[in-house]
Design a protein around this motif. Structure first.
Motif, PDB file in Angstrom:
ATOM      1  N   PHE A  67      10.681 -28.828 -42.094  1.00  0.00           N
ATOM      2  CA  PHE A  67      10.122 -28.922 -40.749  1.00  0.00           C
ATOM      3  C   PHE A  67       9.667 -27.550 -40.245  1.00  0.00           C
ATOM      4  CE2 PHE A  67      12.773 -32.628 -41.200  1.00  0.00           C
ATOM      5  CZ  PHE A  67      11.983 -33.636 -40.662  1.00  0.00           C
ATOM      6  N   LYS A  68       9.376 -26.684 -41.207  1.00  0.00           N
ATOM      7  CA  LYS A  68       8.999 -25.321 -40.849  1.00  0.00           C
ATOM      8  C   LYS A  68       7.533 -25.225 -40.460  1.00  0.00           C
ATOM      9  CE  LYS A  68       9.642 -20.582 -42.493  1.00  0.00           C
ATOM     10  NZ  LYS A  68      10.136 -19.744 -43.614  1.00  0.00           N
ATOM     11  N   SER A  69       6.654 -25.817 -41.273  1.00  0.00           N
ATOM     12  CA  SER A  69       5.216 -25.751 -40.990  1.00  0.00           C
ATOM     13  C   SER A  69       4.463 -26.789 -41.815  1.00  0.00           C
ATOM     14  CB  SER A  69       4.662 -24.355 -41.307  1.00  0.00           C
ATOM     15  OG  SER A  69       4.676 -24.123 -42.707  1.00  0.00           O
ATOM     16  N   LEU A  70       3.256 -27.124 -41.345  1.00  0.00           N
ATOM     17  CA  LEU A  70       2.408 -28.054 -42.101  1.00  0.00           C
ATOM     18  C   LEU A  70       1.926 -27.433 -43.395  1.00  0.00           C
ATOM     19  CD1 LEU A  70       0.229 -29.676 -39.278  1.00  0.00           C
ATOM     20  CD2 LEU A  70       2.030 -30.759 -40.640  1.00  0.00           C
ATOM     21  N   ASP A  71       1.812 -26.110 -43.429  1.00  0.00           N
ATOM     22  CA  ASP A  71       1.371 -25.403 -44.630  1.00  0.00           C
ATOM     23  C   ASP A  71       2.282 -25.727 -45.812  1.00  0.00           C
ATOM     24  OD1 ASP A  71      -0.423 -23.345 -45.836  1.00  0.00           O
ATOM     25  OD2 ASP A  71       1.472 -22.275 -46.101  1.00  0.00           O
ATOM     26  N   PHE A  72       3.551 -25.899 -45.547  1.00  0.00           N
ATOM     27  CA  PHE A  72       4.530 -26.252 -46.570  1.00  0.00           C
ATOM     28  C   PHE A  72       4.144 -27.572 -47.243  1.00  0.00           C
ATOM     29  CE2 PHE A  72       8.422 -28.626 -47.606  1.00  0.00           C
ATOM     30  CZ  PHE A  72       9.066 -27.749 -48.462  1.00  0.00           C
ATOM     31  N   TYR A  73       3.761 -28.551 -46.430  1.00  0.00           N
ATOM     32  CA  TYR A  73       3.386 -29.865 -46.957  1.00  0.00           C
ATOM     33  C   TYR A  73       2.053 -29.813 -47.696  1.00  0.00           C
ATOM     34  CZ  TYR A  73       7.180 -31.833 -44.218  1.00  0.00           C
ATOM     35  OH  TYR A  73       8.417 -32.129 -43.709  1.00  0.00           O
ATOM     36  N   TYR A  74       1.122 -29.015 -47.206  1.00  0.00           N
ATOM     37  CA  TYR A  74      -0.172 -28.896 -47.872  1.00  0.00           C
ATOM     38  C   TYR A  74      -0.003 -28.361 -49.298  1.00  0.00           C
ATOM     39  CZ  TYR A  74      -2.156 -29.401 -43.171  1.00  0.00           C
ATOM     40  OH  TYR A  74      -2.493 -29.836 -41.906  1.00  0.00           O
ATOM     41  N   LYS A  75       0.864 -27.364 -49.432  1.00  0.00           N
ATOM     42  CA  LYS A  75       1.091 -26.780 -50.753  1.00  0.00           C
ATOM     43  C   LYS A  75       1.752 -27.785 -51.706  1.00  0.00           C
ATOM     44  CE  LYS A  75       1.384 -22.013 -49.123  1.00  0.00           C
ATOM     45  NZ  LYS A  75       2.263 -20.846 -48.867  1.00  0.00           N
ATOM     46  N   ASP A 131       8.329 -20.538 -50.039  1.00  0.00           N
ATOM     47  CA  ASP A 131       7.418 -20.921 -48.957  1.00  0.00           C
ATOM     48  C   ASP A 131       6.089 -20.170 -49.022  1.00  0.00           C
ATOM     49  OD1 ASP A 131       9.415 -22.562 -48.016  1.00  0.00           O
ATOM     50  OD2 ASP A 131      10.127 -21.148 -46.511  1.00  0.00           O
ATOM     51  N   ASN A 132       6.077 -19.041 -49.721  1.00  0.00           N
ATOM     52  CA  ASN A 132       4.872 -18.203 -49.756  1.00  0.00           C
ATOM     53  C   ASN A 132       4.043 -18.369 -51.019  1.00  0.00           C
ATOM     54  OD1 ASN A 132       5.645 -17.114 -47.265  1.00  0.00           O
ATOM     55  ND2 ASN A 132       6.828 -15.470 -48.235  1.00  0.00           N
ATOM     56  N   VAL A 133       4.264 -19.437 -51.749  1.00  0.00           N
ATOM     57  CA  VAL A 133       3.487 -19.682 -52.966  1.00  0.00           C
ATOM     58  C   VAL A 133       2.023 -19.900 -52.599  1.00  0.00           C
ATOM     59  CG1 VAL A 133       3.127 -21.262 -54.894  1.00  0.00           C
ATOM     60  CG2 VAL A 133       5.438 -20.699 -54.162  1.00  0.00           C
ATOM     61  N   ALA A 173      11.358 -20.096 -57.970  1.00  0.00           N
ATOM     62  CA  ALA A 173      10.784 -21.117 -58.850  1.00  0.00           C
ATOM     63  C   ALA A 173      11.632 -22.379 -58.833  1.00  0.00           C
ATOM     64  CB  ALA A 173      10.673 -20.579 -60.279  1.00  0.00           C
ATOM     65  N   ALA A 174      12.947 -22.206 -58.830  1.00  0.00           N
ATOM     66  CA  ALA A 174      13.852 -23.357 -58.797  1.00  0.00           C
ATOM     67  C   ALA A 174      13.711 -24.107 -57.473  1.00  0.00           C
ATOM     68  CB  ALA A 174      15.292 -22.906 -59.012  1.00  0.00           C
ATOM     69  N   GLU A 175      13.644 -23.379 -56.373  1.00  0.00           N
ATOM     70  CA  GLU A 175      13.530 -24.027 -55.068  1.00  0.00           C
ATOM     71  C   GLU A 175      12.197 -24.761 -54.924  1.00  0.00           C
ATOM     72  OE1 GLU A 175      16.462 -21.442 -52.161  1.00  0.00           O
ATOM     73  OE2 GLU A 175      14.299 -21.089 -52.054  1.00  0.00           O
ATOM     74  N   PHE A 176      11.103 -24.159 -55.383  1.00  0.00           N
ATOM     75  CA  PHE A 176       9.809 -24.847 -55.309  1.00  0.00           C
ATOM     76  C   PHE A 176       9.838 -26.106 -56.161  1.00  0.00           C
ATOM     77  CE2 PHE A 176       5.313 -25.683 -56.082  1.00  0.00           C
ATOM     78  CZ  PHE A 176       4.804 -25.536 -54.809  1.00  0.00           C
TER      79      PHE A 176
END
Length: 265
Positions: A67-75, A131-133, A173-176
């Motif tokens: 729920f941090k940002s829409l950019d997260f979902y776009y990626k 989050d910064n990928v 990498a694991a978290e992504f």
């Protein structure tokens, strides 16, 4: 399938879904050892739908990140695209591989060898925050993930290696990989349910109970596995998982070629 078998498979799914050891491969092997009919339509649905519990574990553990940002979902969507395209194009071929213990064993073995050397192959990471990928990197990680359409490869291993190839640290990498599992496994489950009902099949009340128990067990075990994995891989790397895969792959191949009835298809 009975409730005891569902609990055992739920434990297997929860333990292996986010570890680079192939949850699908372990479910196939586990089902074989339990004597479960691999051609049963509900069993095939169960082995996919059981992933819903593990999806929920990621959302619960990383609630704020979602729920941090829409950019997260776009990626995540960009990274998910390759799986959608290849999954639809090669669905029949993928289904044909499922249940083949020999393929699972070979992929476990080869993937284990890769994990022994992956940290030497991809040195000097520069990105420590999932989050910064960048978008191009997210897409490339999604392409790597598609290797897991072959049972035994491991979705987690493929996407983590893809992340490291894109200069992510082991932790990032694991978290992504965890985050990417949510749309990927949800999509796979939705497709499987659609195909199930499209054939005119109906899930009985007993089968709904089996699915519920399997997902609940998978959810609980996955939470423990995720927490343990991040700390372990950050400190010790992937060699232990590589050795484990090699040992399991070799044992299964030896059993198969010595005449034991592990082959399911």
């Amino acid at each position: 399938m009975d409730y005891i078998q569902a609990i055992i498979l739920g434990i297997i799914e929860g333990l292996t879904e986010f570890l680079p050891v192939s949850s699908t491969g372990h479910l196939i092997i586990g089902s074989s050892l339990l004597g479960i009919d691999p051609n049963d339509q509900f069993v095939q649905l169960f082995n996919v739908a059981i992933q819903l519990g593990t999806i929920l574990s990621v959302v619960v553990l990383y609630f704020k990140r979602f729920f941090k940002s829409l950019d997260f979902y776009y990626k995540l969507f960009v990274a998910f695209i390759p799986a959608v395209v290849l999954g639809l194009l090669f669905n029949k071929q993928i289904e044909a591989f499922l249940g083949n213990v020999t393929i699972v064993a070979i992929c476990l073995l080869l993937g284990g060898i890769v994990l022994l050397f992956v940290e030497k192959l991809f040195k000097n990471p520069t990105l420590d925050n999932a989050d910064n990928v960048p978008y191009p990197s997210a897409f490339k990680i999604g392409i790597w993930q598609c290797l897991a359409m072959i049972p035994g490869v491991s979705r987690s291993a493929a996407s983590i290696i893809g992340g490291m190839q894109q200069k992510l640290t082991k932790k990032a990498a694991a978290e992504f990989s965890f985050f990417l599992a949510v749309p990927t496994m949800f999509g796979a489950t939705a497709k499987k349910l659609y195909d199930f009902y499209k054939q005119g099949l109906v899930i009985s009340s007993h089968e709904w109970g089996i699915l519920g128990v399997g997902n609940l067990v998978g959810f609980i075990v996955a939470i423990i596995a995720i927490k343990s994995f991040i700390g372990f891989v950050t400190k010790h790397g992937f060699k232990a998982f590589g050795i484990y895969r090699i040992v399991v792959g070799l044992v299964i191949l030896i059993l198969i070629f010595s005449g034991h009835s592990l082959q399911m298809v």
